[in-house]
Design an enzyme around this catalytic site. Structure first.
Site, PDB file in Angstrom:
ATOM      1  N   SER A 127       0.835  -1.199   0.000  1.00 19.57           N
ATOM      2  CA  SER A 127       0.000   0.000   0.000  1.00 19.57           C
ATOM      3  C   SER A 127       0.867   1.245   0.000  1.00 19.57           C
ATOM      4  O   SER A 127       1.984   1.240   0.535  1.00 19.57           O
ATOM      5  CB  SER A 127      -0.877  -0.020   1.249  1.00 19.57           C
ATOM      6  OG  SER A 127      -1.438   1.244   1.494  1.00 19.57           O
ATOM      7  N   TYR A 151      -1.105   0.063  10.213  1.00 19.83           N
ATOM      8  CA  TYR A 151      -1.315  -0.652   8.948  1.00 19.83           C
ATOM      9  C   TYR A 151      -0.139  -0.431   7.990  1.00 19.83           C
ATOM     10  O   TYR A 151       0.417  -1.373   7.440  1.00 19.83           O
ATOM     11  CB  TYR A 151      -2.615  -0.141   8.318  1.00 19.83           C
ATOM     12  CG  TYR A 151      -2.914  -0.657   6.935  1.00 19.83           C
ATOM     13  CD1 TYR A 151      -3.485  -1.907   6.744  1.00 19.83           C
ATOM     14  CD2 TYR A 151      -2.656   0.124   5.808  1.00 19.83           C
ATOM     15  CE1 TYR A 151      -3.776  -2.373   5.465  1.00 19.83           C
ATOM     16  CE2 TYR A 151      -2.942  -0.336   4.532  1.00 19.83           C
ATOM     17  CZ  TYR A 151      -3.499  -1.578   4.363  1.00 19.83           C
ATOM     18  OH  TYR A 151      -3.779  -2.036   3.107  1.00 19.83           O
ATOM     19  N   LYS A 155       2.563  -3.220   6.606  1.00 20.11           N
ATOM     20  CA  LYS A 155       2.823  -3.438   5.176  1.00 20.11           C
ATOM     21  C   LYS A 155       4.314  -3.246   4.877  1.00 20.11           C
ATOM     22  O   LYS A 155       4.916  -4.020   4.127  1.00 20.11           O
ATOM     23  CB  LYS A 155       1.978  -2.486   4.327  1.00 20.11           C
ATOM     24  CG  LYS A 155       0.489  -2.831   4.283  1.00 20.11           C
ATOM     25  CD  LYS A 155       0.220  -4.127   3.522  1.00 20.11           C
ATOM     26  CE  LYS A 155      -1.255  -4.406   3.329  1.00 20.11           C
ATOM     27  NZ  LYS A 155      -1.497  -5.743   2.714  1.00 20.11           N
TER      28      LYS A 155
END
Lengths: 329, 329
Positions: A127, A151, A155
């Protein structure tokens, strides 16, 4: 060829399965078996003649990873993740699924390969959340990873593992950093990024939509169809050309909200545009202010990844793929 | 102030303890207790009036992290690591100690803070091994992390965790990426980087040393004294000034092997230089070829970190700190 898709019940997963079934092959190799896994039961695809196995599993549970790769899939798409908002709200769950679950998958592949030769292709969806503000005007291929969410941290960590496990020869991994997907099909949701899609999808359905930010807000987009194209290309790309730097910024379109709305007007008319109601939301304004606005994804483009050509195209893709070619507005 | 040093028996750890005992305080706060931990028994420092606890522990073993922070140290230096060569040779051990051990430490602090307020300063020694060739001429503060070793991968992952746990308020973390330490005291070892120190230290002792690479090889150095200075500065720096990007390239000196040798000549005379024997080693030549040569550590300099002024100084530091001011050559 046996393909495993983890996150098969998600929006991108379902579209990827559709594309695989339609193509029937990858790079000239017939797709003979699909293993479809998700935390909710994946649907069995219609019109696929090969073997299908569906698994409803928690990626972080003991032995899940071993179960997933028991059939030694040749190609693994790892699309599953706890999304940004939930990973921020539930620290333990985010790390458990997004980091530990992924690492367990990678380790299961490594250990399987120690038992007898096994080296699948692993396509991992990362991402642009691996980046954190402040940004240069365009984020280049060598900009550093300083995520501002758990998050994004998870990632970025998985990207590092992917590169090291690939370098060691445990699998052939490639990470693709997806732009924000637009137009996201389905109902409006409360994700901070939801409005980028809502202001197009809802008017195309003849419904009102709320715009919580200024039309000047700029962000980085790709259509669901482009995202599936990235995954398909990543599945067959010669990774010798990629080298040790295994995670790539995907191409996309840098577009302002105002340009989104102008494209809507061109494709669907002013009646659609009039369905957008401006209603500033300070929380969303503040969150979006920290997001990447533009990229220079030179490596991915040189490696043959292609994105939508215009925002008008992004809207047309939605009308073709989701609305059967018809606009309600 | 209670200070915990993990990796207390290592070269940098021992020098840091010496500095802490000598200073007796950090930023005006008296050092009243030292907890010294390592996988080999740490020495008890002479001349320290406060409380000392020594722990011989495996950082990755269950409950080690909880034991280390049981006394709720105000300041934690985490210097412990499986070194690069060993982490490359033993995949499991490297990940277990360098990644899992560090994460368990961070999580123990987090969970202690959930039980009752606790937010120590955590100073983590990272490494320029988080970067991987090809490099720009000078590596800037925003260059991306693409390590080419498992050790560098583990350090880069821990940097990401450090930043996320700091952002969440679990502790106040800062990561410092040390240059190659030169002159490393002790006997010659087989580390690929050993020769950078050997060619100075051994001649200063009147002994021969082998140079396996060309005098043109350029690398990035700081003295042990400068490294301890970085740690002390990181312990008290206002982290509000650092912001969310918590890992910093430390200042250093970019120097060729030829310049090292010239400095040796100036400080210790041509007799010392004559003790260096050129003996090319293709393996070492190839490894060193992938290492960083120069940095532009603007952020660290702006934040007040200072390194050695010249390579002559690096040699003089060694003569003062290790040889009691005398040269054998």
């Amino acid at each position: 060829m046996h393909v495993l898709i983890i996150g098969a019940a998600g929006m991108v997963g379902r579209k990827l399965i559709g594309r695989l079934v339609e193509a029937g092959q990858i790079d000239g190799r017939e797709v003979t078996a699909l293993t479809l896994a998700d935390v909710v039961a994946p649907e069995r695809p219609a019109g696929f003649g090969g073997k299908v196995e569906t698994l409803t599993v928690d990626l972080s549970a003991p032995a899940t990873a071993e179960t997933l790769i028991a059939g030694r899939p040749d190609l693994i798409f790892h699309l599953a993740a706890i999304v940004s908002g939930e990973a921020e709200a539930d620290f333990d769950k985010g790390y458990r699924i997004n980091l530990d679950g992924t690492r367990q998958l990678f380790d299961a592949i490594r250990l399987a390969g120690l038992a007898s030769p096994y080296r699948p292709r692993v396509v991992f969806t990362s991402s642009i959340a691996v980046f954190g503000a402040p940004f240069p005007e365009k984020i280049g291929d060598e900009f550093f990873q300083t995520p501002l969410t758990s998050y994004g941290t998870q990632k970025a960590i998985c990207e590092l593992l992917l590169a090291d496990y690939s370098r060691r020869g445990f699998f052939d991994g490639i990470g693709i950093r997806l732009p924000t997907i637009c137009i996201r099909p389905g109902r409006p949701n409360k994700a901070a990024s939801g409005f980028f899609s809502n202001i197009l999808r809802e008017p195309l359905n003849g419904e009102e939509a709320v715009l919580p930010v200024s039309p000047d807000v700029r962000h980085w987009f790709a259509s669901p169809r482009a995202a599936v194209g990235f995954l398909m290309h990543a599945a067959t790309l010669d990774l010798g050309r990629v080298g040790p730097r295994r995670s790539l910024n995907m191409p996309g379109l840098s577009t302002t909200v105002g340009e989104e709305i102008a494209a809507l007007g061109r494709v669907a008319g002013e009646r659609a545009v009039k369905l957008i109601r401006r209603e500033p939301d300070e929380t969303i304004i503040r969150i979006v202010d920290g997001w990447a606005q533009d990229f220079d994804p030179a490596r991915a483009i040189a490696l043959g990844f292609t994105a939508d050509k215009s925002f008008d195209d992004i809207i047309r893709v939605h009308i073709e793929d989701e609305l059967g070619g018809r606009i309600a507005a």
